[in-house]
Design a protein around this motif. Structure first.
Motif, PDB file in Angstrom:
ATOM      1  N   LEU A 179      16.460  47.836  73.605  1.00  0.00           N
ATOM      2  CA  LEU A 179      17.908  47.802  73.415  1.00  0.00           C
ATOM      3  C   LEU A 179      18.332  47.905  71.952  1.00  0.00           C
ATOM      4  CD1 LEU A 179      19.033  45.075  75.997  1.00  0.00           C
ATOM      5  CD2 LEU A 179      19.233  47.554  76.201  1.00  0.00           C
ATOM      6  N   VAL A 180      17.591  47.299  71.038  1.00  0.00           N
ATOM      7  CA  VAL A 180      18.068  47.218  69.649  1.00  0.00           C
ATOM      8  C   VAL A 180      17.300  48.124  68.689  1.00  0.00           C
ATOM      9  CG1 VAL A 180      18.900  44.869  70.007  1.00  0.00           C
ATOM     10  CG2 VAL A 180      16.637  45.228  69.013  1.00  0.00           C
ATOM     11  N   GLY A 181      16.266  48.805  69.170  1.00  0.00           N
ATOM     12  CA  GLY A 181      15.543  49.725  68.292  1.00  0.00           C
ATOM     13  C   GLY A 181      14.514  49.020  67.425  1.00  0.00           C
ATOM     14  N   HIS A 182      14.339  49.515  66.197  1.00  0.00           N
ATOM     15  CA  HIS A 182      13.281  49.003  65.330  1.00  0.00           C
ATOM     16  C   HIS A 182      13.822  48.010  64.304  1.00  0.00           C
ATOM     17  CE1 HIS A 182      14.586  51.474  61.898  1.00  0.00           C
ATOM     18  NE2 HIS A 182      14.770  52.453  62.761  1.00  0.00           N
ATOM     19  N   PRO A 183      12.957  47.142  63.787  1.00  0.00           N
ATOM     20  CA  PRO A 183      13.381  46.233  62.712  1.00  0.00           C
ATOM     21  C   PRO A 183      13.615  47.005  61.418  1.00  0.00           C
ATOM     22  CG  PRO A 183      11.039  45.972  63.133  1.00  0.00           C
ATOM     23  CD  PRO A 183      11.547  46.930  64.156  1.00  0.00           C
ATOM     24  N   THR A 184      14.371  46.412  60.520  1.00  0.00           N
ATOM     25  CA  THR A 184      14.633  47.044  59.230  1.00  0.00           C
ATOM     26  C   THR A 184      14.433  46.053  58.101  1.00  0.00           C
ATOM     27  OG1 THR A 184      17.007  46.531  59.351  1.00  0.00           O
ATOM     28  CG2 THR A 184      16.302  48.687  60.192  1.00  0.00           C
ATOM     29  N   LEU A 185      14.176  46.596  56.918  1.00  0.00           N
ATOM     30  CA  LEU A 185      14.034  45.811  55.694  1.00  0.00           C
ATOM     31  C   LEU A 185      14.756  46.541  54.582  1.00  0.00           C
ATOM     32  CD1 LEU A 185      10.829  44.103  54.326  1.00  0.00           C
ATOM     33  CD2 LEU A 185      12.221  45.538  52.840  1.00  0.00           C
ATOM     34  N   THR A 186      15.699  45.853  53.944  1.00  0.00           N
ATOM     35  CA  THR A 186      16.507  46.459  52.893  1.00  0.00           C
ATOM     36  C   THR A 186      16.554  45.531  51.685  1.00  0.00           C
ATOM     37  OG1 THR A 186      17.925  47.522  54.538  1.00  0.00           O
ATOM     38  CG2 THR A 186      18.779  47.382  52.284  1.00  0.00           C
ATOM     39  N   VAL A 187      16.202  46.048  50.515  1.00  0.00           N
ATOM     40  CA  VAL A 187      16.398  45.290  49.281  1.00  0.00           C
ATOM     41  C   VAL A 187      17.881  45.381  48.934  1.00  0.00           C
ATOM     42  CG1 VAL A 187      15.836  45.084  46.833  1.00  0.00           C
ATOM     43  CG2 VAL A 187      14.056  45.712  48.485  1.00  0.00           C
ATOM     44  N   GLY A 188      18.544  44.222  48.965  1.00  0.00           N
ATOM     45  CA  GLY A 188      19.994  44.218  48.834  1.00  0.00           C
ATOM     46  C   GLY A 188      20.509  43.941  47.436  1.00  0.00           C
ATOM     47  N   THR A 189      19.807  43.085  46.672  1.00  0.00           N
ATOM     48  CA  THR A 189      20.241  42.794  45.299  1.00  0.00           C
ATOM     49  C   THR A 189      19.026  42.724  44.391  1.00  0.00           C
ATOM     50  OG1 THR A 189      20.099  40.366  45.426  1.00  0.00           O
ATOM     51  CG2 THR A 189      22.145  41.387  46.187  1.00  0.00           C
ATOM     52  N   ILE A 190      19.289  42.962  43.102  1.00  0.00           N
ATOM     53  CA  ILE A 190      18.249  42.802  42.084  1.00  0.00           C
ATOM     54  C   ILE A 190      18.892  42.270  40.820  1.00  0.00           C
ATOM     55  CG2 ILE A 190      18.459  45.207  41.334  1.00  0.00           C
ATOM     56  CD1 ILE A 190      15.386  45.091  40.771  1.00  0.00           C
ATOM     57  N   ASP A 191      18.183  41.363  40.157  1.00  0.00           N
ATOM     58  CA  ASP A 191      18.709  40.755  38.933  1.00  0.00           C
ATOM     59  C   ASP A 191      17.523  40.400  38.045  1.00  0.00           C
ATOM     60  OD1 ASP A 191      20.683  39.402  37.210  1.00  0.00           O
ATOM     61  OD2 ASP A 191      19.655  37.580  37.869  1.00  0.00           O
ATOM     62  N   GLY A 192      17.565  40.853  36.783  1.00  0.00           N
ATOM     63  CA  GLY A 192      16.450  40.541  35.897  1.00  0.00           C
ATOM     64  C   GLY A 192      16.795  40.778  34.446  1.00  0.00           C
ATOM     65  N   GLY A 193      16.111  40.055  33.585  1.00  0.00           N
ATOM     66  CA  GLY A 193      16.303  40.226  32.153  1.00  0.00           C
ATOM     67  C   GLY A 193      17.537  39.535  31.631  1.00  0.00           C
ATOM     68  N   MET A 194      17.530  39.305  30.293  1.00  0.00           N
ATOM     69  CA  MET A 194      18.668  38.677  29.639  1.00  0.00           C
ATOM     70  C   MET A 194      19.388  39.635  28.708  1.00  0.00           C
ATOM     71  SD  MET A 194      17.146  34.913  28.719  1.00  0.00           S
ATOM     72  CE  MET A 194      18.649  34.477  27.856  1.00  0.00           C
ATOM     73  N   LEU A 195      18.614  40.351  27.876  1.00  0.00           N
ATOM     74  CA  LEU A 195      19.185  41.263  26.892  1.00  0.00           C
ATOM     75  C   LEU A 195      18.318  42.501  26.814  1.00  0.00           C
ATOM     76  CD1 LEU A 195      19.900  38.680  24.040  1.00  0.00           C
ATOM     77  CD2 LEU A 195      21.623  39.758  25.510  1.00  0.00           C
ATOM     78  N   THR A 196      18.925  43.614  26.429  1.00  0.00           N
ATOM     79  CA  THR A 196      18.178  44.873  26.351  1.00  0.00           C
ATOM     80  C   THR A 196      16.991  44.798  25.401  1.00  0.00           C
ATOM     81  OG1 THR A 196      20.180  46.113  26.905  1.00  0.00           O
ATOM     82  CG2 THR A 196      18.383  47.347  25.868  1.00  0.00           C
ATOM     83  N   PRO A 197      17.092  44.147  24.232  1.00  0.00           N
ATOM     84  CA  PRO A 197      15.936  44.141  23.319  1.00  0.00           C
ATOM     85  C   PRO A 197      14.918  43.037  23.617  1.00  0.00           C
ATOM     86  CG  PRO A 197      17.794  43.118  22.222  1.00  0.00           C
ATOM     87  CD  PRO A 197      18.296  43.599  23.554  1.00  0.00           C
ATOM     88  N   MET A 198      14.859  42.590  24.864  1.00  0.00           N
ATOM     89  CA  MET A 198      13.894  41.559  25.248  1.00  0.00           C
ATOM     90  C   MET A 198      13.064  42.030  26.431  1.00  0.00           C
ATOM     91  SD  MET A 198      16.114  38.018  25.116  1.00  0.00           S
ATOM     92  CE  MET A 198      14.736  37.064  25.749  1.00  0.00           C
ATOM     93  N   VAL A 199      11.783  41.724  26.406  1.00  0.00           N
ATOM     94  CA  VAL A 199      10.947  41.908  27.597  1.00  0.00           C
ATOM     95  C   VAL A 199      11.389  40.855  28.617  1.00  0.00           C
ATOM     96  CG1 VAL A 199       8.608  41.779  28.530  1.00  0.00           C
ATOM     97  CG2 VAL A 199       9.005  42.792  26.268  1.00  0.00           C
ATOM     98  N   PRO A 200      11.758  41.293  29.820  1.00  0.00           N
ATOM     99  CA  PRO A 200      12.294  40.327  30.795  1.00  0.00           C
ATOM    100  C   PRO A 200      11.203  39.413  31.335  1.00  0.00           C
ATOM    101  CG  PRO A 200      12.115  42.488  31.796  1.00  0.00           C
ATOM    102  CD  PRO A 200      11.805  42.670  30.333  1.00  0.00           C
ATOM    103  N   GLY A 201      11.517  38.130  31.373  1.00  0.00           N
ATOM    104  CA  GLY A 201      10.570  37.148  31.879  1.00  0.00           C
ATOM    105  C   GLY A 201      10.793  36.781  33.328  1.00  0.00           C
ATOM    106  N   ARG A 202      11.845  37.317  33.928  1.00  0.00           N
ATOM    107  CA  ARG A 202      12.135  36.979  35.326  1.00  0.00           C
ATOM    108  C   ARG A 202      12.887  38.116  35.987  1.00  0.00           C
ATOM    109  NH1 ARG A 202      16.234  34.584  38.450  1.00  0.00           N
ATOM    110  NH2 ARG A 202      15.521  33.004  39.985  1.00  0.00           N
ATOM    111  N   CYS A 203      12.568  38.369  37.230  1.00  0.00           N
ATOM    112  CA  CYS A 203      13.319  39.344  38.021  1.00  0.00           C
ATOM    113  C   CYS A 203      13.384  38.844  39.463  1.00  0.00           C
ATOM    114  CB  CYS A 203      12.658  40.720  37.974  1.00  0.00           C
ATOM    115  SG  CYS A 203      13.616  42.023  38.828  1.00  0.00           S
ATOM    116  N   ARG A 204      14.560  38.922  40.041  1.00  0.00           N
ATOM    117  CA  ARG A 204      14.780  38.404  41.394  1.00  0.00           C
ATOM    118  C   ARG A 204      15.389  39.486  42.271  1.00  0.00           C
ATOM    119  NH1 ARG A 204      19.447  36.278  43.933  1.00  0.00           N
ATOM    120  NH2 ARG A 204      19.016  34.711  45.567  1.00  0.00           N
ATOM    121  N   ILE A 205      14.880  39.608  43.486  1.00  0.00           N
ATOM    122  CA  ILE A 205      15.504  40.462  44.485  1.00  0.00           C
ATOM    123  C   ILE A 205      15.775  39.640  45.732  1.00  0.00           C
ATOM    124  CG2 ILE A 205      14.405  42.596  43.684  1.00  0.00           C
ATOM    125  CD1 ILE A 205      12.509  42.380  46.120  1.00  0.00           C
TER     126      ILE A 205
END
Length: 386
Positions: free
Chosen positions: A228-254
């Motif tokens: 009736l409902v077909g197949h399951p799905t997986l979607t990356v909905g949000t992403i957030d990472g880094g503090m400033l452009t001149p910094m190597v980011p120490g954290r990233c969240r999806i």
């Protein structure tokens, strides 16, 4: 005949009035529209209660028929709506009717369908039918949030022999829907100056590899299927990472939206994501990432041979001239609580389209469809409890 008592003009005015009362969730401000409905239903001769679930956020519970008499039919709809957002060309709270369509936030999802439920109960009551069973009409808060409105009703004992949730399904009876799970993945790195990236560990780079692995998982999920409902799905909905452009980011969240089949196990869906991260870690041992489930609204499924299914198919065919069949839904709604926790056979069925109209600018619903829905609901009430 009961259909002679459906007042289309009164129904449309009710739907307009509801749309004109904001009940955005978030933040959750259903009180004004709930109090309006309670007064309306009281004037219609129903026994009505306002049951507060959270401060300023009540459910509306109205009854027709003797309490405790069976069969007991629950009619369910929500009165909260998502905030309008941007892109509207009409007033989202204007309740305008243009070219036969009612415009406004919640017109389709789902103040319009709630008005159709109310019109159906009014018509059956005014027809003079003496019910052998009973009807409980519930207009609930927080469906668009954590489903606290219907959850509270089930906990309070509002369960029945049958239930209809009037979400917009294009007049297709929905006997199963997917569950909706939110999963968080956080990659941990080490910050450094961007001029010396070798001194840091780039969490966004690591997350990029994880996302690629998740894309492969999403493709493999398509190999599973439910009739009736077909197949399951997986979607990356949000992403957030880094503090400033001149910094190597120490954290990233999806965050991930994972739609779960009725025959899937929730813990296994989370474990699949953990295993995807482990595969990346096997290739890149410096990857560090945490996976956790943030929220889960379970799937639901009922027996398609339920008397409720047969009756709703017959009454729909009587009004529309065709058998609508039995269907599944990719979305999730309060039917899962009525079925899984309340043990109440429940169909999702209503006017309008969740895919074409809900959660969009210039949301609208056909006023003819609202009247058609009221007719189908009225005949269904008669067949089940009249």
């Amino acid at each position: 005949m009961v259909l002679d008592h459906i007042d289309a003009n009164r129904l449309i005015r009710l739907a307009q009035d509801m749309v004109r009362i904001p009940s955005d969730n978030p933040p959750g401000n259903e009180r004004e529209v709930a109090e309006f409905l309670a007064q309306y239903l009281g004037r219609a001769g129903l026994d009505v209660e306002l049951r507060e679930v959270a401060p300023g956020r009540p459910n509306v519970v109205a009854r027709w028929g003797r309490v405790g008499s069976r069969p007991h039919l629950i009619l369910n709809g929500h009165i909260d709506a998502l905030p309008p957002g941007n892109g509207w060309t009409r007033d989202p709270y204007g309740g305008e009717i243009v070219n036969g369509r009612l415009y406004g936030r919640g017109s389709t999802d789902m103040k319009g369908p709630v008005a159709s439920l109310i019109a159906a109960v009014e018509a059956v009551k005014q027809s003079g039918v003496k019910p052998r069973g009973s009807v409980t009409l519930t207009a609930v808060m927080d469906e668009e949030g954590r489903q606290e409105g219907t959850r509270r009703l089930v906990q309070e004992g509002v369960v029945g022999d049958f239930a209809i949730v009037a979400e917009p399904t294009e007049f297709l009876p929905v006997a199963a829907h997917k569950g909706d799970m939110y999963i968080e993945v956080v990659a941990h790195g080490r910050e450094a100056h961007a001029s010396t990236p070798q001194e840091g560990v780039n969490a966004i780079d690591h997350m990029a590899d994880i996302i690629v692995e998740l894309r492969g998982l999403a493709d493999r999920l398509r190999e599973r299927s439910h009739p009736l409902v077909g197949h399951p799905t997986l979607t990356v909905g949000t992403i957030d990472g880094g503090m400033l452009t001149p910094m190597v980011p120490g954290r990233c969240r999806i965050t991930i939206d994972r739609r779960v089949l009725p025959n899937e196990i929730a813990d296994e869906a989370v474990q699949q994501v953990r295993e995807a991260v482990d595969r990346v870690r096997h290739r890149r041992p410096d990857v560090r990432a945490d996976v956790r489930m943030e929220a889960f609204a379970p799937p639901m499924e009922i027996n398609v041979k339920s008397p409720l299914v047969a009756v709703l198919r017959e009454t729909t065919a009587q009004i529309l001239g065709r058998d609508p069949g039995v269907h599944g839904w990719a979305a999730t709604c309060d039917a899962n609580l009525l079925v899984n926790e309340g043990k109440t056979p429940t169909l999702v069925f209503g006017p309008g389209s969740i895919a074409e109209q809900a959660h969009k600018p210039d949301e609208s619903v056909s006023i003819d469809e609202l009247t058609t829905a009221a007719k189908i609901y009225a005949l269904t009430i008669l067949r089940l409890v009249g």
